[in-house]
Motif scaffolding. Structure first.
Motif, PDB file in Angstrom:
ATOM      1  N   GLN A  12       0.848  -1.189   0.000  1.00 52.98           N
ATOM      2  CA  GLN A  12       0.000   0.000   0.000  1.00 52.98           C
ATOM      3  C   GLN A  12       0.888   1.245   0.000  1.00 52.98           C
ATOM      4  OE1 GLN A  12      -0.347   2.196   2.847  1.00 52.98           O
ATOM      5  NE2 GLN A  12       0.628   0.971   4.448  1.00 52.98           N
ATOM      6  N   ASN A  13       0.462   2.245  -0.790  1.00 51.49           N
ATOM      7  CA  ASN A  13       1.243   3.488  -0.887  1.00 51.49           C
ATOM      8  C   ASN A  13       0.508   4.656  -0.250  1.00 51.49           C
ATOM      9  OD1 ASN A  13      -0.764   4.031  -2.712  1.00 51.49           O
ATOM     10  ND2 ASN A  13       0.549   4.091  -4.510  1.00 51.49           N
ATOM     11  N   LEU A  14      -0.347   4.346   0.724  1.00 54.04           N
ATOM     12  CA  LEU A  14      -1.171   5.362   1.376  1.00 54.04           C
ATOM     13  C   LEU A  14      -0.570   5.866   2.677  1.00 54.04           C
ATOM     14  CD1 LEU A  14      -4.524   3.488   0.756  1.00 54.04           C
ATOM     15  CD2 LEU A  14      -3.780   5.586  -0.382  1.00 54.04           C
ATOM     16  N   GLY A  15       0.535   5.280   3.084  1.00 55.06           N
ATOM     17  CA  GLY A  15       1.122   5.669   4.364  1.00 55.06           C
ATOM     18  C   GLY A  15       0.360   5.132   5.562  1.00 55.06           C
ATOM     19  N   HIS A  16      -0.506   4.156   5.339  1.00 53.30           N
ATOM     20  CA  HIS A  16      -1.282   3.566   6.433  1.00 53.30           C
ATOM     21  C   HIS A  16      -0.394   2.703   7.313  1.00 53.30           C
ATOM     22  CE1 HIS A  16      -5.307   3.947   4.058  1.00 53.30           C
ATOM     23  NE2 HIS A  16      -4.874   5.099   4.533  1.00 53.30           N
ATOM     24  N   ASP A  17      -0.816   2.558   8.578  1.00 49.35           N
ATOM     25  CA  ASP A  17      -0.004   1.765   9.494  1.00 49.35           C
ATOM     26  C   ASP A  17      -0.662   0.459   9.911  1.00 49.35           C
ATOM     27  OD1 ASP A  17      -0.660   4.316  11.997  1.00 49.35           O
ATOM     28  OD2 ASP A  17      -1.983   2.843  11.073  1.00 49.35           O
ATOM     29  N   THR A  18      -1.835   0.180   9.398  1.00 51.91           N
ATOM     30  CA  THR A  18      -2.494  -1.088   9.700  1.00 51.91           C
ATOM     31  C   THR A  18      -2.886  -1.764   8.396  1.00 51.91           C
ATOM     32  OG1 THR A  18      -3.400  -0.139  11.736  1.00 51.91           O
ATOM     33  CG2 THR A  18      -4.360  -2.208  10.971  1.00 51.91           C
ATOM     34  N   MET A  19      -2.561  -3.049   8.295  1.00 50.61           N
ATOM     35  CA  MET A  19      -2.909  -3.810   7.098  1.00 50.61           C
ATOM     36  C   MET A  19      -3.604  -5.097   7.505  1.00 50.61           C
ATOM     37  SD  MET A  19       0.454  -3.086   4.716  1.00 50.61           S
ATOM     38  CE  MET A  19      -0.293  -3.753   3.221  1.00 50.61           C
ATOM     39  N   TYR A  20      -4.393  -5.637   6.572  1.00 56.70           N
ATOM     40  CA  TYR A  20      -5.266  -6.779   6.868  1.00 56.70           C
ATOM     41  C   TYR A  20      -5.219  -7.792   5.720  1.00 56.70           C
ATOM     42  CZ  TYR A  20      -7.438  -2.876   9.441  1.00 56.70           C
ATOM     43  OH  TYR A  20      -7.667  -1.761  10.219  1.00 56.70           O
TER      44      TYR A  20
END
Lengths: 112, 118
Positions: A25-33
């Motif tokens: 992911q290239n959104l800078g999010h810190d949680t992935m599922y």
């Protein structure tokens, strides 16, 4: 720009093999599922990772293992594949504290 | 743990008509989000609309609106002026709202297959 990408989109393999599905992911999010959608279209959470820490580990077989080399990636490794593992696997990501999860395009895994 | 139930496996509606998809849920949480996701044949998951449980006002997004009944634990989706592009699987989903939030997975219903008849 693709926000959440998965590779491959399709994966056909034989029983007993070991395979991996990659998610970025290239959104800078810190949680992935990781979610699994079975042949009846039912979607169920498998894992989530927050800052490299496993937060949820539902009752999935230990043949499935998530691996997060960095915050932008969460790969799914599957050992000793079984027929029942055939499904569509979705990766998703979210920002901590946010309700919205962004989904990847899914990977259709077929085990023969 | 929470559960989400969609009792309509399939619904059919004439183009330009209105259709309502049903969803009920069960939870002991007091604060949570509810969502409707659309999954067209491309299998991409698309967020249609969301509702925060603490808000009494029903959410609306253009032709899509919800009827949220918290006491009854009901969350239906109304699609007005149905279009051919609305044909898809629709999933109702639940997410707890914690202060640290966002690390929980969505709990989905089994989905409703919506058919749009021209």
């Amino acid at each position: 720009d693709t926000a959440v990408s998965q590779t491959p989109k399709y994966l056909v393999t034989q029983m007993g093999n070991d395979k991996s599905i990659k998610c970025e992911q290239n959104l800078g999010h810190d949680t992935m599922y990781w979610y699994k959608q079975d042949s009846k279209k039912f979607l169920k959470i498998m894992f989530s990772y927050n800052n490299k820490e496993l937060i949820i580990n539902e009752t999935v077989p230990n043949r499935f293992s998530p691996k997060s080399p960095d915050k932008a990636h969460l790969n799914l490794h599957i050992n000793s594949l079984e027929l029942g593992d055939s499904a569509v696997y979705f990766c998703a990501s979210s920002r901590k504290g946010s309700y919205e999860q962004y989904f990847g395009p899914g990977t259709r895994l077929t085990v023969t | 743990a929470q559960t989400v139930t969609q009792s309509q496996p399939e619904m059919s509606v004439q183009e330009a008509e209105t259709v309502t998809l049903s969803c009920t849920y069960d939870t002991s949480e007091s604060d949570y989000y509810l969502f409707w996701y659309k999954q067209p044949p491309s299998r991409q998951m698309i967020l249609v609309i969301r509702q925060e449980a603490y808000k009494q006002q029903n959410a609306t997004e253009n032709r899509f609106s919800v009827n949220f009944q918290k006491a009854a634990k009901s969350f239906s989706l109304k699609i007005s002026d149905s279009q051919l592009g609305d044909a898809a699987m629709y999933f109702c989903a639940f997410l707890p709202m914690y202060s640290g939030g966002g690390a929980d997975g969505l709990t989905f219903g089994k989905g409703t297959h919506l058919i749009i008849q021209p």
